[in-house]
Write a protein that holds these residues in place. Structure first.
Motif, short mmCIF file in Angstrom:
data_model
loop_
_atom_site.label_atom_id
_atom_site.label_comp_id
_atom_site.label_asym_id
_atom_site.label_seq_id
_atom_site.Cartn_x
_atom_site.Cartn_y
_atom_site.Cartn_z
N VAL A 93 -76.67 -59.19 12.83
CA VAL A 93 -76.14 -59.49 14.15
C VAL A 93 -75.48 -58.26 14.78
N VAL A 94 -74.64 -57.56 14.01
CA VAL A 94 -73.94 -56.41 14.59
C VAL A 94 -74.90 -55.27 14.87
N PRO A 137 -75.29 -63.23 19.38
CA PRO A 137 -74.18 -63.39 18.45
C PRO A 137 -73.40 -64.68 18.63
N TRP A 182 -67.20 -51.04 19.24
CA TRP A 182 -68.05 -51.64 18.20
C TRP A 182 -67.55 -51.25 16.81
N PHE A 199 -76.73 -56.20 18.05
CA PHE A 199 -75.83 -56.05 19.19
C PHE A 199 -75.71 -54.58 19.60
N VAL A 224 -69.39 -60.39 16.04
CA VAL A 224 -69.55 -58.94 15.89
C VAL A 224 -68.23 -58.32 15.43
N ASP A 225 -67.14 -58.68 16.08
CA ASP A 225 -65.85 -58.10 15.73
C ASP A 225 -65.43 -58.49 14.32
N THR A 251 -65.09 -55.61 20.48
CA THR A 251 -66.08 -55.76 21.55
C THR A 251 -65.85 -57.00 22.40
#
Length: 461
Positions: free
Chosen positions: A353-354, A408, A323, A357, A333-334, A328
Motif C-alpha cells: 500500500v505505501v 489505501p 511519506w 501510494f 500509509v502513515d 501524509t
C-alpha cells in the motif's frame, strides 16, 4: 596425508549465512578434519557493493555476536576483519598457509565478481576453494523455461520449482570444530554497526531478538501456531498472523531449507492450504533472487526499459518527507511508515500500500522509496527490496498492472476493519491534530493512470 599437511587450516568465509546449522561451507570445512578458521570480512570498500542500511547494520551486529557464541560453543570463534574482500582474504590465506577456503554463494553481480576473483586467486596459489548453495532452494541456473531462458512470470516459475527435485534436507551443525591458529582481528564492536549518537534503535530492540537460536524459536512457534490461520490472517496487519522470518532469512540465521522442511513437516489436513500459501511466499523470495541474478542492477534500472521514459514530475521534498515520517494524512500509509521507523519492519500488505501510494498517488520515483526501505528495514536485502518496489511500480518482473493502484482507504476498511493497526501507530487519527491528506486519492489516481498511459503508448508505438 602427513601430520604437517593436516595442520594447515581450512577457512570458512561467512557473509549472509550467519548460522552454524545447515551451513554447507562450515560443514565442508569440519569434514576435512583440519583446524577451522571462521572468518567475517566487513567489506565497505570493494567497488559496486551496496553497504547495508542503518537498521540492517543493527541486526548484523547482533547476528554476528550470536554466530560467534555458537562457534565458541563448538571450540572455535569468529575472526572479524575489515577491508576489500579479495586482497584481505588472499593475505589471510597466505599468512595462515591455508589448505582450503569455503563459502556459500551470493547472487548479486558485484558479489559474484568478488567471489570469482577470490576463488581464482586461491586456486592459482594451490589452495582448495569451493562454494556451496545455501541461501536458495533452487540455484538460478537450474530453473529455466523450455527454451532455456529465465522466467519472467512467477506462476510458471514456481510451478517449475515444484516440479524440480525437492530441496535437500538441512545439515546438522558440527558437534565440534578444531580451533585454527590465532588471528589478530577486530572486535565486532569495532565495526561501528550500532547507532550511537543518537541511539535510535530502542524500537528495534523491543521488536526483535536477532540470532540463530531466536530464529529457530520463531520458526518453530510459527509452524505450531500462526501457520494454521496463515491464509486468512496474513493480510490483516492488526493481528500476529505472519511468520516474521524475513530478517532471519536475509542474514542467514535460518536457511530456506530449514524453513521448507519445518513447514512441510508441520503440514497436515488443517494446515495443507496454509502451508502451500506460505511456501509460495518463500518461492517469491526465490523469484526475486533469480531476477537479481539476471539483472544485477535491479536497484537502479527498470527491468522493463520502457519505464525509463516515465514522466516523473518534479519532486517536492516536503511531500517525500511527509511519506517518510508517516504524516501524509492517509491513515494506513502513515501507520505503516511509523511502524517501519520504530520497529525496522512493516506488515507485507501495508508495504504494498505505501509503495503504491508513493509511486502512483504521489508520482515519486520508486527508487526513492527503495532507498528509504533499504535504510530502515532490518530485512532489506539486495534482491527482495528492489524487486518488490519494481513490482509495485510496474517496471519489474511479473509486475502489477500499471492500472492497479492500491486505494489505501479501501485497503484500511478491508484489512483493518476495526482500526486496531492504525490506532496503534497513529494515535492522533480522527482528532483535530491529524493532517489533511497531502493528495486527493481520486485525482492522484487519475494523474497516475495518465502518466502510465504515456509509457504504454510508447510501447504500443
Amino acid at each position: 596425508m602427513s601430520a604437517a599437511s593436516d595442520s594447515r587450516p581450512a577457512v570458512v568465509w561467512f557473509r549472509d549465512d550467519l548460522r552454524v546449522a545447515d551451513n554447507p561451507a562450515l560443514d565442508a570445512a569440519a569434514r576435512t578434519g583440519r583446524p577451522v578458521v571462521c572468518l567475517f570480512v566487513w567489506d565497505d570498500r570493494s567497488p559496486g557493493l551496496r553497504p547495508p542500511g542503518g537498521a540492517a547494520r543493527w541486526w548484523l551486529h547482533h547476528s554476528l555476536t550470536s554466530l560467534d557464541a555458537g562457534l565458541r560453543e563448538r571450540g572455535s570463534r569468529l575472526v572479524v576483519l575489515r577491508g576489500p574482500a579479495e586482497p584481505t582474504i588472499a593475505a589471510l590465506l597466505s599468512d595462515l598457509d591455508a589448505a582450503a577456503v569455503f563459502w556459500n554463494r551470493r547472487y548479486g553481480g558485484p558479489e559474484r565478481r568478488i567471489d570469482t576473483a577470490v576463488k581464482t586467486a586461491a586456486r592459482e596459489a594451490g589452495i582448495e576453494a569451493e562454494s556451496f548453495g545455501a541461501s536458495l532452494l533452487f540455484e538460478p541456473w537450474t530453473i529455466r523455461t523450455g527454451s532455456g531462458s529465465p522466467f519472467s512470470v512467477f506462476t510458471p516459475f514456481w510451478r517449475a520449482c515444484l516440479s524440480a527435485p525437492p530441496p535437500r534436507k538441512p545439515l546438522d551443525a558440527p558437534a565440534r570444530l578444531t580451533h585454527g591458529p590465532t588471528v589478530d582481528g577486530l572486535a565486532i564492536d569495532d565495526l561501528g554497526l550500532l547507532p550511537a549518537h543518537p541511539d535510535w534503535a530502542s524500537g528495534l530492540r523491543d521488536a526483535w531478538e536477532p540470532g540463530e537460536w531466536a530464529a529457530h524459536s520463531a520458526l518453530d512457534a510459527f509452524a505450531a501456531g500462526a501457520l494454521i490461520q496463515y491464509r486468512e490472517d496474513r493480510d490483516v496487519p492488526g493481528v500476529d498472523g505472519t511468520s516474521r522470518l524475513s530478517p532471519r532469512l536475509r542474514w542467514g540465521e535460518l536457511s530456506p531449507h530449514q524453513v521448507w522442511h519445518t513447514i512441510t513437516a508441520a503440514r497436515d489436513a488443517r494446515t495443507s492450504d496454509a502451508a502451500a500459501t506460505f511456501l509460495s511466499e518463500l518461492g517469491w523470495r526465490e523469484f526475486a533472487y533469480h531476477t537479481l541474478f539476471e539483472h544485477p542492477d535491479l536497484a537502479t534500472v527498470n527491468i522493463h526499459r520502457a519505464y525509463d521514459s516515465f514522466p516523473w514530475p518534479r519532486l517536492h521534498p516536503s511531500v517525500l518527507r511527509a511519506w517518510e515520517q508517516g504524516r501524509t494524512g492517509v491513515p494506513l500509509v502513515d501507520a505503516g511508515m511509523r511502524e517501519l521507523w520504530t520497529s525496522g519492519s512493516m506488515h507485507n500488505r501495508v508495504r504494498m500500500v505505501v509503495a503504491s501510494f508513493l509511486t502512483k498517488n504521489l508520482l515519486i520515483d520508486w527508487r526513492r522509496g527503495e532507498r528509504w526501505f533499504w535504510d530502515t528495514l532490518v530485512d532489506a536485502d539486495p534482491a527482495s527490496n528492489p524487486f518488490n518496489w519494481q513490482w509495485v511500480a510496474g517496471s519489474g518482473a511479473d509486475a502489477a498492472p500499471y492500472f492497479r493502484v492500491f486505494n489505501p482507504e479501501l485497503q484500511r476498511t478491508k484489512f483493518d476493519r476495526h482500526g486496531d493497526y492504525v490506532r496503534r501507530w497513529v494515535p492522533e487519527w480522527g482528532t483535530a491534530g491529524y493532517p489533511e491528506p497531502v493528495v486527493d486519492l481520486a485525482e492522484s489516481r487519475r494523474a497516475a493512470l495518465a502518466a502510465y498511459e504515456t509509457v504504454k503508448s510508447a510501447q504500443r508505438a
